[in-house]
Design a protein around this motif. Structure first.
Motif, PDB file in Angstrom:
ATOM      1  N   MET A 115       0.808  -1.207   0.000  1.00 45.16           N
ATOM      2  CA  MET A 115       0.000   0.000   0.000  1.00 45.16           C
ATOM      3  C   MET A 115       0.845   1.263   0.000  1.00 45.16           C
ATOM      4  SD  MET A 115      -3.008  -1.153  -0.113  1.00 45.16           S
ATOM      5  CE  MET A 115      -3.944   0.319   0.240  1.00 45.16           C
ATOM      6  N   SER A 116       2.157   1.131   0.184  1.00 43.83           N
ATOM      7  CA  SER A 116       3.025   2.310   0.237  1.00 43.83           C
ATOM      8  C   SER A 116       3.188   2.881  -1.168  1.00 43.83           C
ATOM      9  CB  SER A 116       4.406   1.933   0.794  1.00 43.83           C
ATOM     10  OG  SER A 116       4.274   1.414   2.109  1.00 43.83           O
ATOM     11  N   PRO A 117       3.243   4.192  -1.283  1.00 37.76           N
ATOM     12  CA  PRO A 117       3.432   4.803  -2.602  1.00 37.76           C
ATOM     13  C   PRO A 117       4.809   4.514  -3.169  1.00 37.76           C
ATOM     14  CG  PRO A 117       3.603   6.455  -0.867  1.00 37.76           C
ATOM     15  CD  PRO A 117       3.150   5.186  -0.213  1.00 37.76           C
ATOM     16  N   GLU A 118       4.864   4.308  -4.485  1.00 39.67           N
ATOM     17  CA  GLU A 118       6.138   4.031  -5.124  1.00 39.67           C
ATOM     18  C   GLU A 118       6.953   5.303  -5.252  1.00 39.67           C
ATOM     19  OE1 GLU A 118       5.457   2.192  -8.820  1.00 39.67           O
ATOM     20  OE2 GLU A 118       4.447   0.428  -7.996  1.00 39.67           O
ATOM     21  N   PRO A 119       8.262   5.204  -5.096  1.00 41.62           N
ATOM     22  CA  PRO A 119       9.109   6.399  -5.241  1.00 41.62           C
ATOM     23  C   PRO A 119       8.982   6.988  -6.641  1.00 41.62           C
ATOM     24  CG  PRO A 119      10.322   4.590  -4.213  1.00 41.62           C
ATOM     25  CD  PRO A 119       9.033   4.014  -4.703  1.00 41.62           C
ATOM     26  N   VAL A 120       8.958   8.316  -6.702  1.00 40.37           N
ATOM     27  CA  VAL A 120       8.842   9.017  -7.975  1.00 40.37           C
ATOM     28  C   VAL A 120      10.238   9.259  -8.541  1.00 40.37           C
ATOM     29  CG1 VAL A 120       8.107  11.141  -9.091  1.00 40.37           C
ATOM     30  CG2 VAL A 120       6.687  10.113  -7.303  1.00 40.37           C
ATOM     31  N   PRO A 121      10.469   8.980  -9.826  1.00 35.90           N
ATOM     32  CA  PRO A 121      11.785   9.279 -10.421  1.00 35.90           C
ATOM     33  C   PRO A 121      12.105  10.765 -10.299  1.00 35.90           C
ATOM     34  CG  PRO A 121      10.487   7.878 -11.869  1.00 35.90           C
ATOM     35  CD  PRO A 121       9.562   8.317 -10.779  1.00 35.90           C
ATOM     36  N   LEU A 122      13.360  11.045 -10.013  1.00 39.22           N
ATOM     37  CA  LEU A 122      13.774  12.425  -9.800  1.00 39.22           C
ATOM     38  C   LEU A 122      14.339  13.083 -11.051  1.00 39.22           C
ATOM     39  CD1 LEU A 122      15.565  12.076  -6.332  1.00 39.22           C
ATOM     40  CD2 LEU A 122      13.232  12.824  -6.810  1.00 39.22           C
ATOM     41  N   ILE A 123      14.281  12.381 -12.195  1.00 38.27           N
ATOM     42  CA  ILE A 123      14.917  12.924 -13.394  1.00 38.27           C
ATOM     43  C   ILE A 123      14.218  14.203 -13.849  1.00 38.27           C
ATOM     44  CG2 ILE A 123      13.540  11.418 -14.889  1.00 38.27           C
ATOM     45  CD1 ILE A 123      15.944  11.364 -16.803  1.00 38.27           C
ATOM     46  N   SER A 124      12.898  14.268 -13.706  1.00 37.60           N
ATOM     47  CA  SER A 124      12.168  15.443 -14.166  1.00 37.60           C
ATOM     48  C   SER A 124      12.507  16.678 -13.340  1.00 37.60           C
ATOM     49  CB  SER A 124      10.658  15.179 -14.125  1.00 37.60           C
ATOM     50  OG  SER A 124       9.938  16.339 -14.482  1.00 37.60           O
ATOM     51  N   VAL A 125      12.404  16.557 -12.026  1.00 33.00           N
ATOM     52  CA  VAL A 125      12.686  17.713 -11.174  1.00 33.00           C
ATOM     53  C   VAL A 125      14.160  18.087 -11.229  1.00 33.00           C
ATOM     54  CG1 VAL A 125      13.099  16.376  -9.061  1.00 33.00           C
ATOM     55  CG2 VAL A 125      12.191  18.708  -8.904  1.00 33.00           C
ATOM     56  N   SER A 126      15.019  17.089 -11.477  1.00 37.20           N
ATOM     57  CA  SER A 126      16.451  17.376 -11.598  1.00 37.20           C
ATOM     58  C   SER A 126      16.742  18.206 -12.842  1.00 37.20           C
ATOM     59  CB  SER A 126      17.259  16.074 -11.633  1.00 37.20           C
ATOM     60  OG  SER A 126      17.072  15.331 -10.453  1.00 37.20           O
ATOM     61  N   LEU A 127      16.142  17.812 -13.968  1.00 39.52           N
ATOM     62  CA  LEU A 127      16.337  18.581 -15.196  1.00 39.52           C
ATOM     63  C   LEU A 127      15.741  19.979 -15.076  1.00 39.52           C
ATOM     64  CD1 LEU A 127      15.645  15.957 -18.020  1.00 39.52           C
ATOM     65  CD2 LEU A 127      17.814  17.083 -17.499  1.00 39.52           C
ATOM     66  N   LEU A 128      14.601  20.075 -14.398  1.00 38.58           N
ATOM     67  CA  LEU A 128      13.961  21.370 -14.227  1.00 38.58           C
ATOM     68  C   LEU A 128      14.883  22.346 -13.507  1.00 38.58           C
ATOM     69  CD1 LEU A 128      11.415  23.202 -14.348  1.00 38.58           C
ATOM     70  CD2 LEU A 128      10.805  22.248 -12.103  1.00 38.58           C
ATOM     71  N   PHE A 129      15.410  21.924 -12.368  1.00 43.04           N
ATOM     72  CA  PHE A 129      16.258  22.828 -11.606  1.00 43.04           C
ATOM     73  C   PHE A 129      17.637  22.985 -12.223  1.00 43.04           C
ATOM     74  CE2 PHE A 129      13.024  22.234  -8.385  1.00 43.04           C
ATOM     75  CZ  PHE A 129      12.947  23.502  -7.838  1.00 43.04           C
ATOM     76  N   ALA A 130      18.108  21.982 -12.968  1.00 42.57           N
ATOM     77  CA  ALA A 130      19.371  22.141 -13.693  1.00 42.57           C
ATOM     78  C   ALA A 130      19.249  23.247 -14.729  1.00 42.57           C
ATOM     79  CB  ALA A 130      19.775  20.823 -14.350  1.00 42.57           C
ATOM     80  N   GLY A 131      18.117  23.258 -15.453  1.00 32.63           N
ATOM     81  CA  GLY A 131      17.904  24.311 -16.440  1.00 32.63           C
ATOM     82  C   GLY A 131      17.739  25.678 -15.807  1.00 32.63           C
ATOM     83  N   VAL A 132      16.975  25.748 -14.710  1.00 31.17           N
ATOM     84  CA  VAL A 132      16.755  27.030 -14.028  1.00 31.17           C
ATOM     85  C   VAL A 132      18.062  27.592 -13.497  1.00 31.17           C
ATOM     86  CG1 VAL A 132      15.665  28.114 -12.039  1.00 31.17           C
ATOM     87  CG2 VAL A 132      14.354  26.538 -13.458  1.00 31.17           C
ATOM     88  N   ILE A 133      18.857  26.726 -12.860  1.00 33.24           N
ATOM     89  CA  ILE A 133      20.114  27.187 -12.260  1.00 33.24           C
ATOM     90  C   ILE A 133      21.112  27.602 -13.337  1.00 33.24           C
ATOM     91  CG2 ILE A 133      22.109  26.425 -10.920  1.00 33.24           C
ATOM     92  CD1 ILE A 133      20.174  24.696  -9.279  1.00 33.24           C
ATOM     93  N   ALA A 134      21.244  26.798 -14.402  1.00 34.79           N
ATOM     94  CA  ALA A 134      22.199  27.136 -15.459  1.00 34.79           C
ATOM     95  C   ALA A 134      21.798  28.414 -16.192  1.00 34.79           C
ATOM     96  CB  ALA A 134      22.301  25.973 -16.447  1.00 34.79           C
TER      97      ALA A 134
END
Length: 538
Positions: free
Chosen positions: A410-429
């Motif tokens: 019943m525990s939620p599955e971990p969400v891949p972090l690739i999306s949020v990682s790319l988002l903040f990589a683009g914002v920071i760069a």
């Protein structure tokens, strides 16, 4: 420090929704939009020291008071929620947003007088010195963006929001005294800051936009202007001002300020900068709140903001280097291309695994539930709700793990972090190109706006910035759910592209066929016999 903390505080107060942060941003943007020209006019009318001291005291006092009120809300949140069916808590929300808005208006006045006026007077007519001082001020600003959010983030993560509010209030009390003394010393060491011709203010207030044709001499587009000659103006006899004239004066100032801004030779460059504010791809309360709802803790967010400040400092270094090599106008063009290229990562992140974008989810469900189904206003989310909303992210992100006695199925599955990682990589760069471009437009305004109009023109520029900022907050209010954030990202990148297209048009009109010739002599002091048609350094 306050800029980072207020978005996290509002998300804490209103559960995991971005709605309250969007309303705060809407109020701030609307206030500067309506009052920007009036604030700039007030800066022009009064002495530099009085403006700087007054705005500094009002800004810090408002932050201190807001911090105290937030401490009370966090301490008595349960009692406030039950009193008068939650309306007392809603009143507290309104009070916090109002006082925070006053602090932002005072901060706008401080930025106009220090960064758009004082610095030009201190630099004199030395363009290179002005560019270096602009870059230095921005580096100091970015360093504070590294240290302050890290301090607040760690306090809120390992302490509590109430402790964070108290720390910010105490810090602003101490920093206000230090800043006041520093301003006084700069004022004493720069005698020219004390000279602000009253003649110009008295004669220019009424015909602000009428005298543009006589003001815009060819040499003005290519040199720093300390003050124009007002010997030709004859003092007008003072007339009694009626009540109707006093009421109409703010509206006339508002109109004349916008007309004067439109007539500036750097109008398209200013518009290009303003369009960059129509974005959720920055470390404002919207993006910070979105990341917070997606499971990133205050500690991680503070580290990300620190990384963005580092790239911002790199942008100031790039600005000074590119300006020496290619000239001021071309620096803005190169910076725009660099920023847009980095934001492509944000576009890609929308379609990567882990992205919450789901346009089938109605963005109005959360609003309609609270308005029409009489659901109580939320306060700080409970540990259980935080646990569910974090979607099983590791403890590093939001301090939430599955309970020991829970069913693994019943525990939620971990969400891949690739999306949020790319988002903040683009914002920071993208901050490298963003801050270099911002410094370019800032210096173009400094070099091409006469001293007696610096306040009102930069006030209107701030209003234009916040007008586009206002639109992006309206977008979030219409679609506050995280599932619609990907669409907001795509719209934001489109507006950034339009802003840089406007700047390209300005650069093309200014340099013509020399636009792509990346080598031009850059004298330290602008000569009096400069050729017409170009603005600032070529």
């Amino acid at each position: 420090m306050w800029h980072f903390a207020v978005s996290v505080f509002l998300v804490e107060l209103y559960g995991n929704s971005l709605l309250l942060t969007a309303v705060y941003g809407l109020v701030v943007a609307g206030s500067v939009l309506l009052l920007g020209a009036l604030i700039g006019d007030w800066v022009d009318k009064n002495s530099r020291l009085k403006v700087a001291q007054t705005s500094l005291i009002v800004q810090n006092s408002s932050v201190i008071l807001c911090g105290v009120i937030l401490m009370i809300i966090f301490l008595f949140k349960t009692q406030l929620l039950t009193l008068y069916h939650g309306w007392l808590l809603t009143l507290c929300y309104i009070l916090v947003i109002t006082i925070a808005n006053i602090a932002n208006l005072a901060s706008t006045a401080t930025a106009i007088t220090i960064q758009r006026d004082w610095i030009v007077v201190v630099a004199g007519e030395d363009r290179s010195k002005l560019a270096d001082m602009n870059a230095t001020i921005r580096r100091i600003d970015q360093l504070t963006n590294i240290l302050a959010p890290m301090a607040v983030g760690q306090i809120m993560t390992f302490g509590s929001p109430m402790i964070g509010c108290g720390f910010i209030s105490g810090w602003n009390l101490m920093s206000m005294c230090v800043e006041y003394l520093l301003l006084w010393k700069v004022y004493q060491k720069t005698p020219t800051l004390a000279h602000k011709s009253a003649k110009v203010e008295a004669s220019e207030l009424k015909p602000l936009n009428v005298k543009k044709e006589s003001d815009m001499k060819p040499a003005e587009g290519v040199q720093l202007i300390i003050e124009k000659d007002v010997a030709g103006f004859e003092p007008q006899p003072e007339k009694e001002v009626g009540c109707a004239a006093r009421i109409a004066e703010p509206f006339i100032t508002f109109r004349d300020g916008w007309v004067a801004y439109y007539n500036q030779p750097v109008f398209l460059a200013g518009m290009g900068l303003a369009f960059l504010y129509m974005t959720v791809l920055g470390f404002d309360c919207i993006t910070t709140g979105y990341a917070y709802t997606q499971g990133l803790s205050g500690s991680v967010l503070s580290l990300l903001m620190g990384a963005s400040a580092v790239t911002g400092i790199m942008g100031t270094v790039a600005f000074t280097w590119l300006r020496r090599k290619c000239g001021l106008i071309r620096t803005g063009l190169i910076s725009g291309v660099a920023q847009f290229a980095c934001l492509i990562l944000c576009v890609v992140s929308v379609f990567m695994p882990g992205s919450p974008m789901d346009l089938t989810v109605s963005p109005f469900a959360d609003i309609s539930a609270r308005l029409f189904e009489n659901e109580p206003l939320p306060t700080i989310a409970s540990p259980e709700s935080e646990m569910i909303f974090a979607t099983g992210m590791p403890n590093l992100l939001n301090g939430s793990i599955a309970p020991a006695d829970s069913d693994p199925e019943m525990s939620p599955e971990p969400v891949p972090l690739i999306s949020v990682s790319l988002l903040f990589a683009g914002v920071i760069a993208a901050r490298v190109g963003l801050w270099s471009f911002d410094l370019t437009v800032t210096q173009l305004l400094q070099e091409n706006v006469i001293e007696s109009e610096r306040g009102i023109i930069n006030g209107v520029q701030n209003s234009m910035n916040y007008l586009l900022d206002l639109l992006h907050f309206i977008m979030v209010i219409l679609a506050p759910n995280p599932e619609a954030f990907g669409l907001l990202v795509l719209i934001s990148v489109s507006f950034v592209a339009m802003g840089h297209i406007m700047y390209f048009r300005f650069a093309q009109k200014s340099l013509g066929k020399q636009l792509f010739v990346c080598h031009t002599p850059d004298p330290k002091t602008a000569p009096d016999s400069s050729p017409p048609g170009n603005t600032s350094t070529v």
